[in-house]
Design a protein around this motif. Structure first.
Motif, short mmCIF file in Angstrom:
data_model
loop_
_atom_site.label_atom_id
_atom_site.label_comp_id
_atom_site.label_asym_id
_atom_site.label_seq_id
_atom_site.Cartn_x
_atom_site.Cartn_y
_atom_site.Cartn_z
N UNK A 180 0.83 -1.21 0.00
CA UNK A 180 0.00 0.00 0.00
C UNK A 180 0.86 1.25 0.00
N UNK A 181 1.96 1.23 0.75
CA UNK A 181 2.84 2.39 0.82
C UNK A 181 3.48 2.67 -0.54
N UNK A 182 4.02 1.63 -1.20
CA UNK A 182 4.68 1.82 -2.49
C UNK A 182 3.69 2.30 -3.56
N UNK A 183 2.43 1.89 -3.43
CA UNK A 183 1.42 2.31 -4.41
C UNK A 183 1.12 3.81 -4.32
N UNK A 184 1.48 4.43 -3.21
CA UNK A 184 1.25 5.87 -3.05
C UNK A 184 2.26 6.70 -3.83
N UNK A 185 3.34 6.05 -4.30
CA UNK A 185 4.41 6.76 -5.01
C UNK A 185 4.51 6.28 -6.45
N UNK A 186 5.00 7.13 -7.34
CA UNK A 186 5.27 6.66 -8.71
C UNK A 186 6.44 5.68 -8.70
N UNK A 187 6.62 4.88 -9.76
CA UNK A 187 7.75 3.93 -9.80
C UNK A 187 9.08 4.61 -9.49
N UNK A 188 9.86 3.98 -8.64
CA UNK A 188 11.12 4.58 -8.21
C UNK A 188 12.32 4.04 -8.98
N UNK A 189 12.09 3.04 -9.84
CA UNK A 189 13.15 2.47 -10.65
C UNK A 189 12.77 2.59 -12.12
N UNK A 190 13.76 2.58 -13.03
CA UNK A 190 13.45 2.64 -14.46
C UNK A 190 12.62 1.44 -14.90
N UNK A 191 11.78 1.63 -15.90
CA UNK A 191 10.97 0.55 -16.46
C UNK A 191 11.89 -0.39 -17.24
N UNK A 192 11.98 -1.65 -16.80
CA UNK A 192 12.86 -2.62 -17.43
C UNK A 192 12.13 -3.56 -18.40
N UNK A 193 10.98 -3.12 -18.89
CA UNK A 193 10.18 -3.96 -19.79
C UNK A 193 10.97 -4.35 -21.04
N UNK A 194 11.84 -3.45 -21.51
CA UNK A 194 12.65 -3.74 -22.70
C UNK A 194 13.89 -4.55 -22.36
N UNK A 195 14.12 -4.77 -21.09
CA UNK A 195 15.29 -5.54 -20.64
C UNK A 195 14.82 -6.63 -19.67
N UNK A 196 14.08 -7.62 -20.17
CA UNK A 196 13.47 -8.63 -19.29
C UNK A 196 14.46 -9.44 -18.46
N UNK A 197 15.66 -9.66 -19.00
CA UNK A 197 16.66 -10.40 -18.23
C UNK A 197 17.08 -9.61 -17.00
N UNK A 198 17.32 -8.32 -17.18
CA UNK A 198 17.68 -7.45 -16.05
C UNK A 198 16.54 -7.40 -15.04
N UNK A 199 15.31 -7.34 -15.53
CA UNK A 199 14.14 -7.32 -14.64
C UNK A 199 14.03 -8.62 -13.85
N UNK A 200 14.28 -9.74 -14.53
CA UNK A 200 14.18 -11.05 -13.87
C UNK A 200 15.24 -11.18 -12.77
N UNK A 201 16.46 -10.75 -13.07
CA UNK A 201 17.55 -10.85 -12.09
C UNK A 201 17.32 -9.88 -10.94
N UNK A 202 17.01 -8.61 -11.26
CA UNK A 202 16.80 -7.60 -10.23
C UNK A 202 15.63 -7.94 -9.33
N UNK A 203 14.50 -8.34 -9.93
CA UNK A 203 13.34 -8.71 -9.14
C UNK A 203 13.60 -9.91 -8.26
N UNK A 204 14.31 -10.89 -8.80
CA UNK A 204 14.65 -12.09 -8.03
C UNK A 204 15.51 -11.78 -6.82
N UNK A 205 16.42 -10.82 -6.97
CA UNK A 205 17.29 -10.43 -5.86
C UNK A 205 16.49 -9.76 -4.74
#
Length: 224
Positions: free
Chosen positions: A104-129
């Motif tokens: 709920x707290x994070x939903x009150x703010x805009x995304x704080x990290x760059x959109x990694x939709x074009x870099x799915x491998x980076x998103x998969x690794x970063x999200x997993x960490x």
């Protein structure tokens, strides 16, 4: 007499919930939800576990996530109660509420990290960490962040598998079934993220234990 009963009830409810434990649970919840909200949700990385099962059920049967998610979570917690006991459930209530709070707290703010939709491998690794470290901290405190953690911990307890193997078993089963409606390319990145998170959850959970065991071994060697 009423005061004594109230004191006993309060002690029973808070047993095992030290301030230190609650603080670490809050830290873990903050980390894992930050990664899910700012990476997974932006890039569309599919989850395994209960979240993936919820999406699968919604696609197959058309059931609302609002209906199926509580049913899946409650089922997993009932199973965990049988094998892991009431103390686990009590701590998990705190951790699950903490996860909901930080979502709920994070939903009150805009995304704080760059959109990694074009870099799915980076998103998969970063999200997993983020998920691996955050959930690992919560699990190390004796609780779970949701029904999928409760299920994996129960499987690990019953089968004596490493926790990472139990997580992978549930996640890969759900992701395999998800191939019925999700392209293989997307599933591959989901497999990467759940593999990383499973390994980190296991590693973080066992870090303190290994440190204590190492210290004990050193003392025994000095005595001998």
């Amino acid at each position: 007499m009423p005061e004594k009963r109230l004191t006993k009830l309060t002690h029973k409810l808070t047993d095992g919930l030290s301030l230190k434990r609650v603080v670490f649970i809050l830290i873990g919840a903050m980390i894992c939800t930050f990664g899910i909200h700012n990476i997974h949700q932006q890039s569309g990385i599919t989850e395994g576990g209960v979240i993936g099962m919820m999406l699968l059920t919604e696609n197959w049967l058309g059931l609302s996530p609002a209906l199926i998610t509580p049913i899946l979570d409650i089922s997993c917690y009932l199973l965990a109660f049988k094998y892991l006991g009431g103390r686990f459930i009590k701590i998990s209530v705190v951790s699950t509420l903490s996860v909901s709070l930080f979502y709920k707290i994070w939903e009150l703010f805009p995304p704080m990290l760059p959109d990694l939709s074009d870099f799915p491998l980076a998103a998969a690794v970063g999200g997993g960490i983020f998920v691996g470290i955050g959930v690992g901290i919560i699990v190390r405190q004796g609780g779970s962040s949701g029904g999928d953690d409760a299920l994996a911990l129960t499987i690990s307890h019953v089968t004596h598998w490493r926790l990472s193997r139990a997580y992978l078993f549930t996640d890969l089963t759900v992701l395999g079934l998800s191939l019925t409606y999700i392209p293989l390319k997307k599933i591959i990145f989901s497999v990467i993220t759940v593999t990383i998170s499973s390994y980190l959850i296991d590693h973080v959970q066992n870090f303190v234990f290994d440190k204590k065991r190492s210290s004990t071994c050193k003392k025994e060697n000095m005595v001998s």
